[in-house]
Write a protein that holds these residues in place. Structure first.
Motif, PDB file in Angstrom:
ATOM      1  N   GLU A  35       1.111  -1.537   0.288  1.00  0.00           N
ATOM      2  CA  GLU A  35       0.095   0.019   0.266  1.00  0.00           C
ATOM      3  C   GLU A  35       0.770   1.186  -0.097  1.00  0.00           C
ATOM      4  O   GLU A  35       1.654   0.909   0.953  1.00  0.00           O
ATOM      5  CB  GLU A  35      -0.909  -0.122   1.374  1.00  0.00           C
ATOM      6  CG  GLU A  35      -2.167   1.321   1.239  1.00  0.00           C
ATOM      7  CD  GLU A  35      -3.091   1.498   1.928  1.00  0.00           C
ATOM      8  OE1 GLU A  35      -3.299   1.790   1.899  1.00  0.00           O
ATOM      9  OE2 GLU A  35      -2.817   0.490   3.074  1.00  0.00           O
ATOM     10  N   GLY A  36       0.750   2.491  -0.792  1.00  0.00           N
ATOM     11  CA  GLY A  36       1.459   3.461  -1.345  1.00  0.00           C
ATOM     12  C   GLY A  36       2.877   2.879  -1.287  1.00  0.00           C
ATOM     13  O   GLY A  36       3.109   1.548  -1.597  1.00  0.00           O
ATOM     14  N   PRO A  37       3.872   3.428  -2.626  1.00  0.00           N
ATOM     15  CA  PRO A  37       4.974   3.555  -3.252  1.00  0.00           C
ATOM     16  C   PRO A  37       6.126   2.952  -2.113  1.00  0.00           C
ATOM     17  O   PRO A  37       7.118   4.376  -1.818  1.00  0.00           O
ATOM     18  CB  PRO A  37       4.867   4.843  -3.936  1.00  0.00           C
ATOM     19  CG  PRO A  37       4.207   5.761  -4.020  1.00  0.00           C
ATOM     20  CD  PRO A  37       3.203   5.447  -2.446  1.00  0.00           C
ATOM     21  N   ASP A  38       6.488   2.328  -1.538  1.00  0.00           N
ATOM     22  CA  ASP A  38       7.223   1.841  -0.963  1.00  0.00           C
ATOM     23  C   ASP A  38       8.747   2.183  -1.941  1.00  0.00           C
ATOM     24  O   ASP A  38       9.421   2.383  -1.241  1.00  0.00           O
ATOM     25  CB  ASP A  38       7.173   0.600  -0.802  1.00  0.00           C
ATOM     26  CG  ASP A  38       5.867   0.925   1.156  1.00  0.00           C
ATOM     27  OD1 ASP A  38       6.070   1.838   1.672  1.00  0.00           O
ATOM     28  OD2 ASP A  38       5.532  -0.230   1.557  1.00  0.00           O
ATOM     29  N   CYS A  39       8.635   1.476  -2.984  1.00  0.00           N
ATOM     30  CA  CYS A  39       9.954   0.928  -3.977  1.00  0.00           C
ATOM     31  C   CYS A  39       9.676   1.807  -5.000  1.00  0.00           C
ATOM     32  O   CYS A  39       8.985   2.494  -5.004  1.00  0.00           O
ATOM     33  CB  CYS A  39       9.703  -0.175  -4.750  1.00  0.00           C
ATOM     34  SG  CYS A  39       9.806  -1.488  -3.306  1.00  0.00           S
ATOM     35  N   PRO A  40      10.317   2.027  -5.653  1.00  0.00           N
ATOM     36  CA  PRO A  40      10.736   2.937  -6.808  1.00  0.00           C
ATOM     37  C   PRO A  40      10.015   3.166  -8.251  1.00  0.00           C
ATOM     38  O   PRO A  40       9.607   1.743  -8.046  1.00  0.00           O
ATOM     39  CB  PRO A  40      12.147   2.791  -7.172  1.00  0.00           C
ATOM     40  CG  PRO A  40      12.936   2.552  -5.812  1.00  0.00           C
ATOM     41  CD  PRO A  40      12.124   1.250  -5.063  1.00  0.00           C
ATOM     42  N   GLY A  41       9.625   3.926  -8.504  1.00  0.00           N
ATOM     43  CA  GLY A  41       8.620   3.383  -9.694  1.00  0.00           C
ATOM     44  C   GLY A  41       9.157   2.411 -11.083  1.00  0.00           C
ATOM     45  O   GLY A  41       7.921   1.638 -11.661  1.00  0.00           O
ATOM     46  N   LYS A  42      10.003   2.476 -11.065  1.00  0.00           N
ATOM     47  CA  LYS A  42      11.072   1.307 -12.020  1.00  0.00           C
ATOM     48  C   LYS A  42      10.566  -0.210 -11.799  1.00  0.00           C
ATOM     49  O   LYS A  42      10.147  -0.795 -12.032  1.00  0.00           O
ATOM     50  CB  LYS A  42      12.531   2.050 -12.268  1.00  0.00           C
ATOM     51  CG  LYS A  42      13.065   1.823 -11.355  1.00  0.00           C
ATOM     52  CD  LYS A  42      14.485   1.509 -11.262  1.00  0.00           C
ATOM     53  CE  LYS A  42      15.833   1.333 -10.112  1.00  0.00           C
ATOM     54  NZ  LYS A  42      16.073   0.158 -10.186  1.00  0.00           N
ATOM     55  N   ASP A  43      10.239  -0.323 -10.253  1.00  0.00           N
ATOM     56  CA  ASP A  43      10.116  -1.617  -9.740  1.00  0.00           C
ATOM     57  C   ASP A  43       8.633  -1.651  -9.792  1.00  0.00           C
ATOM     58  O   ASP A  43       8.193  -2.716  -8.570  1.00  0.00           O
ATOM     59  CB  ASP A  43      11.274  -1.750  -8.321  1.00  0.00           C
ATOM     60  CG  ASP A  43      12.281  -1.259  -8.633  1.00  0.00           C
ATOM     61  OD1 ASP A  43      13.135  -2.247  -9.975  1.00  0.00           O
ATOM     62  OD2 ASP A  43      12.925  -1.158  -7.938  1.00  0.00           O
ATOM     63  N   ARG A  44       7.464  -1.136  -9.746  1.00  0.00           N
ATOM     64  CA  ARG A  44       6.227  -1.433  -9.510  1.00  0.00           C
ATOM     65  C   ARG A  44       5.539  -1.152 -10.818  1.00  0.00           C
ATOM     66  O   ARG A  44       5.643  -0.054 -11.161  1.00  0.00           O
ATOM     67  CB  ARG A  44       5.422  -0.483  -8.288  1.00  0.00           C
ATOM     68  CG  ARG A  44       5.994   0.821  -8.504  1.00  0.00           C
ATOM     69  CD  ARG A  44       5.698   1.307  -7.275  1.00  0.00           C
ATOM     70  NE  ARG A  44       5.301   2.768  -7.912  1.00  0.00           N
ATOM     71  CZ  ARG A  44       5.609   4.677  -6.974  1.00  0.00           C
ATOM     72  NH1 ARG A  44       7.297   4.294  -6.428  1.00  0.00           N
ATOM     73  NH2 ARG A  44       5.569   5.375  -7.581  1.00  0.00           N
ATOM     74  N   PHE A  45       4.620  -1.629 -10.442  1.00  0.00           N
ATOM     75  CA  PHE A  45       3.224  -1.487 -11.371  1.00  0.00           C
ATOM     76  C   PHE A  45       1.996  -0.765 -10.174  1.00  0.00           C
ATOM     77  O   PHE A  45       1.791  -0.820  -9.400  1.00  0.00           O
ATOM     78  CB  PHE A  45       2.240  -2.975 -11.514  1.00  0.00           C
ATOM     79  CG  PHE A  45       3.500  -3.611 -13.185  1.00  0.00           C
ATOM     80  CD1 PHE A  45       4.571  -2.673 -13.500  1.00  0.00           C
ATOM     81  CD2 PHE A  45       2.614  -4.615 -13.057  1.00  0.00           C
ATOM     82  CE1 PHE A  45       5.074  -3.730 -15.038  1.00  0.00           C
ATOM     83  CE2 PHE A  45       3.969  -5.756 -14.089  1.00  0.00           C
ATOM     84  CZ  PHE A  45       4.946  -4.819 -14.808  1.00  0.00           C
ATOM     85  N   GLY A  46       1.405  -0.066 -11.153  1.00  0.00           N
ATOM     86  CA  GLY A  46       0.250   0.520 -10.238  1.00  0.00           C
ATOM     87  C   GLY A  46       0.517   1.863 -10.037  1.00  0.00           C
ATOM     88  O   GLY A  46       0.813   2.497 -11.221  1.00  0.00           O
ATOM     89  N   PRO A  47      -0.711   2.773  -9.492  1.00  0.00           N
ATOM     90  CA  PRO A  47      -1.598   2.358  -8.677  1.00  0.00           C
ATOM     91  C   PRO A  47      -2.622   1.640  -9.060  1.00  0.00           C
ATOM     92  O   PRO A  47      -3.678   1.736 -10.057  1.00  0.00           O
ATOM     93  CB  PRO A  47      -1.805   3.463  -7.846  1.00  0.00           C
ATOM     94  CG  PRO A  47      -2.258   4.690  -9.137  1.00  0.00           C
ATOM     95  CD  PRO A  47      -0.875   3.956  -9.909  1.00  0.00           C
ATOM     96  N   TYR A  48      -3.470   0.204  -8.284  1.00  0.00           N
ATOM     97  CA  TYR A  48      -4.406  -0.061  -8.275  1.00  0.00           C
ATOM     98  C   TYR A  48      -5.325   0.126  -7.126  1.00  0.00           C
ATOM     99  O   TYR A  48      -5.012   0.922  -5.550  1.00  0.00           O
ATOM    100  CB  TYR A  48      -4.220  -1.731  -7.858  1.00  0.00           C
ATOM    101  CG  TYR A  48      -3.320  -2.198  -9.081  1.00  0.00           C
ATOM    102  CD1 TYR A  48      -4.081  -2.712 -10.208  1.00  0.00           C
ATOM    103  CD2 TYR A  48      -1.627  -2.330  -8.851  1.00  0.00           C
ATOM    104  CE1 TYR A  48      -3.206  -2.531 -11.411  1.00  0.00           C
ATOM    105  CE2 TYR A  48      -1.425  -2.697 -10.577  1.00  0.00           C
ATOM    106  CZ  TYR A  48      -1.550  -3.002 -11.594  1.00  0.00           C
ATOM    107  OH  TYR A  48      -1.245  -3.044 -12.679  1.00  0.00           O
TER     108      TYR A  48
END
Length: 82
Positions: free
Chosen positions: A26-39
């Motif tokens: 929940e919330g972007p804990d990791c850098p944007g390059k390592d995640r999909f979302g937001p959902y």
């Protein structure tokens, strides 16, 4: 000076799928390059990889995005060049 150095705070209720840790957060804990979302929900984020796989397959089979010639035409073109 590094771009995007500042961490963006997450909003409650925004869910992400971390590609590095392969977890929902929940919330972007990791850098944007390592995640999909937001959902919108934890459930949607949990199925992020499945959704991406389905979307990629759909795009790969969409004739509007397929610029590569069919395999038979590619072989014929190669023969003509010889």
């Amino acid at each position: 000076m590094a771009l995007f150095k500042r961490k963006t705070p997450g909003r409650p209720g925004e869910w992400f799928y971390c590609l590095e840790h392969q977890t929902v957060e929940e919330g972007p804990d990791c850098p944007g390059k390592d995640r999909f979302g937001p959902y919108a929900s934890r459930e949607e984020a949990a199925h992020a990889m499945e959704s991406a796989r389905e979307r990629n397959l759909k795009w790969e089979n969409d004739p509007r995005w397929n610029d590569a010639p069919p395999a038979a035409d590619a072989d014929a073109d190669e023969e003509e060049r010889r």
